[in-house]
Design a protein around this motif. Structure first.
Motif, PDB file in Angstrom:
ATOM      1  N   VAL A 181     -24.413 -11.489 -40.338  1.00  0.00           N
ATOM      2  CA  VAL A 181     -24.966 -10.317 -41.113  1.00  0.00           C
ATOM      3  C   VAL A 181     -25.892 -11.115 -41.882  1.00  0.00           C
ATOM      4  O   VAL A 181     -25.332 -11.841 -42.629  1.00  0.00           O
ATOM      5  N   ALA A 182     -27.183 -10.666 -41.873  1.00  0.00           N
ATOM      6  CA  ALA A 182     -28.053 -11.350 -42.822  1.00  0.00           C
ATOM      7  C   ALA A 182     -28.377 -10.439 -43.982  1.00  0.00           C
ATOM      8  O   ALA A 182     -28.695  -9.284 -43.765  1.00  0.00           O
ATOM      9  N   VAL A 183     -28.297 -11.120 -45.384  1.00  0.00           N
ATOM     10  CA  VAL A 183     -28.831 -10.282 -46.522  1.00  0.00           C
ATOM     11  C   VAL A 183     -29.624 -11.136 -47.324  1.00  0.00           C
ATOM     12  O   VAL A 183     -29.648 -12.431 -46.996  1.00  0.00           O
ATOM     13  N   THR A 184     -29.991 -10.539 -48.332  1.00  0.00           N
ATOM     14  CA  THR A 184     -30.884 -11.411 -49.205  1.00  0.00           C
ATOM     15  C   THR A 184     -30.244 -11.582 -50.476  1.00  0.00           C
ATOM     16  O   THR A 184     -29.611 -10.799 -51.052  1.00  0.00           O
ATOM     17  N   PRO A 185     -30.319 -13.167 -50.949  1.00  0.00           N
ATOM     18  CA  PRO A 185     -29.599 -13.300 -52.240  1.00  0.00           C
ATOM     19  C   PRO A 185     -30.429 -12.640 -53.492  1.00  0.00           C
ATOM     20  O   PRO A 185     -31.540 -12.739 -53.669  1.00  0.00           O
ATOM     21  N   GLY A 186     -29.669 -12.161 -54.353  1.00  0.00           N
ATOM     22  CA  GLY A 186     -30.222 -11.462 -55.458  1.00  0.00           C
ATOM     23  C   GLY A 186     -30.818 -12.450 -56.591  1.00  0.00           C
ATOM     24  O   GLY A 186     -31.960 -12.335 -57.215  1.00  0.00           O
ATOM     25  N   SER A 187     -30.507 -13.888 -56.360  1.00  0.00           N
ATOM     26  CA  SER A 187     -31.150 -14.830 -57.072  1.00  0.00           C
ATOM     27  C   SER A 187     -32.749 -14.730 -56.798  1.00  0.00           C
ATOM     28  O   SER A 187     -33.650 -15.555 -57.558  1.00  0.00           O
ATOM     29  N   ALA A 188     -33.060 -14.217 -55.478  1.00  0.00           N
ATOM     30  CA  ALA A 188     -34.681 -14.486 -55.191  1.00  0.00           C
ATOM     31  C   ALA A 188     -35.449 -13.513 -56.059  1.00  0.00           C
ATOM     32  O   ALA A 188     -36.577 -13.821 -55.831  1.00  0.00           O
ATOM     33  N   PHE A 189     -34.811 -12.536 -56.842  1.00  0.00           N
ATOM     34  CA  PHE A 189     -35.417 -11.680 -57.430  1.00  0.00           C
ATOM     35  C   PHE A 189     -35.639 -12.072 -59.202  1.00  0.00           C
ATOM     36  O   PHE A 189     -35.940 -11.464 -59.811  1.00  0.00           O
ATOM     37  N   GLY A 190     -35.028 -13.256 -59.450  1.00  0.00           N
ATOM     38  CA  GLY A 190     -34.893 -13.795 -60.844  1.00  0.00           C
ATOM     39  C   GLY A 190     -33.601 -13.736 -61.298  1.00  0.00           C
ATOM     40  O   GLY A 190     -32.500 -13.567 -60.415  1.00  0.00           O
ATOM     41  N   PRO A 191     -33.467 -14.277 -62.672  1.00  0.00           N
ATOM     42  CA  PRO A 191     -32.059 -14.737 -63.013  1.00  0.00           C
ATOM     43  C   PRO A 191     -31.211 -13.547 -63.212  1.00  0.00           C
ATOM     44  O   PRO A 191     -30.066 -13.545 -62.960  1.00  0.00           O
ATOM     45  N   GLY A 192     -31.712 -12.433 -63.499  1.00  0.00           N
ATOM     46  CA  GLY A 192     -30.800 -11.129 -63.570  1.00  0.00           C
ATOM     47  C   GLY A 192     -30.139 -10.694 -61.893  1.00  0.00           C
ATOM     48  O   GLY A 192     -29.239 -10.047 -61.960  1.00  0.00           O
ATOM     49  N   GLY A 193     -30.643 -11.457 -60.931  1.00  0.00           N
ATOM     50  CA  GLY A 193     -29.906 -11.100 -59.611  1.00  0.00           C
ATOM     51  C   GLY A 193     -28.826 -11.959 -59.417  1.00  0.00           C
ATOM     52  O   GLY A 193     -28.281 -11.854 -58.061  1.00  0.00           O
TER      53      GLY A 193
END
Length: 222
Positions: A181-193
């Motif tokens: 399953v492929a998901v996106t890391p929240g860190s790609a959206f900045g420190p808050g992720g």
């Protein structure tokens, strides 16, 4: 200032009080606001509020929008900016030497989207809401996942801090290998992720169910 309302990746929608606070800062400091409102038609509660509609904001707001989300025209690359005339005139100087124009069939598609029946938008929004509820409920039942229900957009933004993975990038690599399953890391959206992952629920319910099942099985083996 640049804002995204409704927001990607969290699905958050600004309240009137929050929008007023942004507007106060813009007016007090003589700032422009660029507001990305591409998800305005994919919201699950209440009516859309554009910051440009607040007192004193029309002349200092650039509203970015398009057809990809609300009219399911992803890939057609058709969008627009609503801005004060003096600002748009300066933008045109750059745009006209960078991009020729949208294709003629794309322009016709945009006209049909705006002037045609709007009922399918509500049908699409309701379908997305059902998929949101299904995905959030399924993920929230997996130990280590905290998955708030988004107010808008097409994504669940889950806190995976309880899984034992401190780094979301390590988690998504493990998830891809173990669950396919492929998901996106929240860190790609900045420190808050940090500690978060983003999952899209734009696909069909059967695929969503398969994904949730695979994630649950992989976590049980962890």
């Amino acid at each position: 200032m640049l804002i995204n309302n409704p927001n990607n990746p969290t699905g958050n929608v600004l309240t009137l009080a929050e929008a007023d606070a942004v507007a106060d800062v813009a007016r007090d400091h003589d700032l422009f606001v660029i507001t990305d409102e591409i998800y305005e038609k994919v919201r699950f509660h209440g009516e859309h509020l554009s910051i440009a509609a607040l007192p004193g904001m029309a002349d200092r707001t650039l509203t970015v929008n398009g057809f990809s989300k609300g009219y399911a025209m992803t890939g057609w690359r058709l969008g627009y900016v609503a801005a004060p005339e003096d600002v748009s005139a300066q933008m045109l100087k750059v745009q006209q030497h960078t991009v020729g124009c949208a294709g003629s069939f794309v322009q016709r598609g945009g006209i049909s989207a705006l002037t045609g029946p709007q009922e399918p938008i509500e049908e699409m929004r309701a379908a997305y809401q059902d998929r949101r509820d299904f995905l959030v409920e399924g993920l929230s039942g997996i130990p280590g996942f905290v998955c708030p229900s988004p107010d808008a957009a097409l994504y669940a933004f889950c806190d995976i801090g309880g899984t034992g993975f401190a780094d979301p990038t390590a988690f998504i690599t493990w998830l891809l290998r173990e669950a396919k399953v492929a998901v996106t890391p929240g860190s790609a959206f900045g420190p808050g992720g940090e500690r978060h992952i983003r999952l899209a629920f734009a696909t069909d319910p059967k695929t969503l169910g398969e994904a949730v099942g695979r994630i649950r099985t992989a976590m049980e083996r962890l």
